[in-house]
Write a protein that holds these residues in place. Sequence first.
Motif, short mmCIF file in Angstrom:
data_model
loop_
_atom_site.label_atom_id
_atom_site.label_comp_id
_atom_site.label_asym_id
_atom_site.label_seq_id
_atom_site.Cartn_x
_atom_site.Cartn_y
_atom_site.Cartn_z
N HIS A 243 76.44 40.16 51.46
CA HIS A 243 76.08 41.03 50.41
C HIS A 243 74.77 41.91 51.05
N PRO A 244 74.95 43.04 51.57
CA PRO A 244 73.85 43.88 51.79
C PRO A 244 73.63 44.92 50.76
N VAL A 245 72.70 45.10 50.14
CA VAL A 245 72.74 45.80 48.77
C VAL A 245 71.41 46.71 48.67
N GLU B 7 72.38 37.48 51.25
CA GLU B 7 72.34 38.65 50.45
C GLU B 7 70.89 39.26 50.85
N ILE B 8 70.71 40.55 51.34
CA ILE B 8 69.79 41.44 51.86
C ILE B 8 69.50 42.60 51.11
N MET B 9 68.27 42.79 50.33
CA MET B 9 68.18 43.62 49.34
C MET B 9 66.89 44.57 49.81
N HIS B 10 67.16 45.94 49.51
CA HIS B 10 66.04 47.05 49.57
C HIS B 10 65.39 46.83 51.04
N SER B 11 66.40 46.67 51.94
CA SER B 11 65.81 46.63 53.17
C SER B 11 66.43 47.62 54.31
N ASN C 83 80.67 42.76 51.51
CA ASN C 83 80.29 43.57 50.27
C ASN C 83 79.30 44.56 50.56
N PRO C 84 79.48 45.76 51.20
CA PRO C 84 78.30 46.77 51.25
C PRO C 84 78.15 47.37 50.14
N ASP C 85 77.25 47.50 49.40
CA ASP C 85 76.74 47.89 48.10
C ASP C 85 75.53 48.59 48.00
N SER C 86 75.80 50.07 47.65
CA SER C 86 74.55 50.90 47.48
C SER C 86 73.78 50.99 48.89
N CYS C 87 74.58 51.00 49.86
CA CYS C 87 74.09 51.07 51.47
C CYS C 87 74.46 52.31 52.01
N THR C 88 73.47 52.73 53.05
CA THR C 88 73.79 53.77 53.93
C THR C 88 73.70 53.54 55.43
N ASN C 89 74.67 54.01 56.04
CA ASN C 89 74.70 53.77 57.59
C ASN C 89 75.15 52.26 57.74
N SER D 288 71.21 33.70 46.53
CA SER D 288 71.91 33.67 47.83
C SER D 288 71.10 32.34 48.65
N LEU D 289 72.00 31.84 49.57
CA LEU D 289 71.70 30.60 50.44
C LEU D 289 70.65 31.28 51.27
N ILE D 290 70.73 32.43 52.10
CA ILE D 290 70.00 33.19 53.09
C ILE D 290 69.61 34.35 52.09
N PHE D 291 68.27 34.58 51.84
CA PHE D 291 67.89 35.74 51.12
C PHE D 291 66.80 36.45 51.59
N GLY D 292 66.79 37.87 51.33
CA GLY D 292 65.45 38.64 51.59
C GLY D 292 65.77 39.93 51.03
N THR D 293 64.32 40.68 50.80
CA THR D 293 64.24 41.58 50.01
C THR D 293 63.13 42.69 50.55
N ASN D 294 63.26 43.78 50.73
CA ASN D 294 61.98 44.55 51.04
C ASN D 294 61.58 44.48 52.63
N LEU D 295 62.61 44.04 53.20
CA LEU D 295 62.35 43.75 54.82
C LEU D 295 62.86 44.87 55.73
#
Length: 482
Positions: free
Chosen positions: A217-219, A194-198, A244-250, A150-157
Amino acid sequence: MEQFLKCCLIRLHKIQFLVIVLGVISIGGGVECRKARKYERLEYSAINCRSHSASITEFGGVGDGKTLNTKAFQAAVNKLSQYGSDGGAQLYVPAGKWLTGSFNLTSHFTLYLHKDAVLLASQDIASWPVIEPLASYGHGRDTAGGRYISLIFGTNLTDVVVTGENATIDGQGSLWWQQFHKKKLKFTRPYLIEIMHSDNIQISNLTFLNSPSWNIHPVYSSNIIMQGITILAPVTSPNTDGINPDSCTNTRIEDSYIVSGDDCIAVKSGWDEYGIRYGMPTKQLVIRRLTCISPYSAAIALGSEMSGGIQDVRAEDIVAINTESGVRIKTAIGRGGFVKDIYVKGMTLHTMKWVFWMTGNYGSHADNKYDKNALPVIQGINYQDVVANNVSMAGRLEGISGDPFTGVCLSNVTITMAKKAKKYPWTCNDIEGTSSGVVPMPCGLLPDQGPEKVGRMCDFPAETLAIDKVVLQRCAYTMSLH
């Protein structure tokens, strides 16, 4: 002696004059310097304020719309990441057009865009990095294999804010759409964010324009606030889902306006056997004050990739104009998972194909390995206080033979049919539920409970979710523009 005193006075006057002149020059120079240095005060609301701040220009960024700033953005984020344990840092993007490829975010970090700032996504497809497919999907959505980052990306944040003054993030998606239609792309198209595992994420007060595919896409993440979002794309653009909230809580989505070529909000949790195995549902989702225009899709879609489950979704104050359907449930044999405890209150709909649409035959699959015995559970679907006009068909409610959708509840619903509406306003099979105060009268599988039940059925939950208890702080910074 007299002559000597005159000479001394003349010299003293010259010295005083010189001191005065130098003082004026010095003061004048100082004033001129202060005039040249401009400052801007930033004030905004965020989950956390930062102790440090810098501008992208300090890292060589050039906002001329032509200079590629990918290295500048990544250098800035890398530098500011050192303040994570010292109050965090903010990266300021001033007015200008900032051409960039993909860059990664860091924790305890704010990306702030000035109201006249535009991030322009690079159109050099070959320069976009390719990353692994999502584990809960098996492979990329467009093609088997990887996907463009993704253009702006982050994981484990943790603790990340992307915000502005309704600044623009422009995906320049036309090139991607053309390549997609021509089937020339080797990998799945990129998203804008896209923000993953965060955890603890805020995306707010921004306009997203012409995304190559999905916009936000938060996932696999939790505690997410998305508010004040505007998303714009041609209604014929392919798969330009809004949020697209994807496998997300709260998660909390509010005060947003979306025009797109696909679902305005699509709630997901993985695809067929991959989503079942990953087993991470989307739950505790709040959607409020949404306005949607999408002639070929839904205002809110639950699925079709819902194999990890979707539970406790609360949508209220939804306006949809010239949109295919209101809240749509999309599933199929092989999906497994569940969609349950869905509450919708207060929908105003204008010019719709279907007000209510649930289908158990959405046949798109990740591959041919899906389990034909994996049946989805659809139960506890509640709608109340719905007004719709110029509608072609009130409802198309189609469960799965041997696997009915249960606990469907409709209350206080008024639908005005279009002049050329379908002959039969309702189609129902393999569903179970009840209704009260619904016009036109729904199908027999949703028996009317009488007028005394209006306002006493399909109850919206009274308890408050944790994400609604989050109060944003007021942050203020003074930024030098040089």
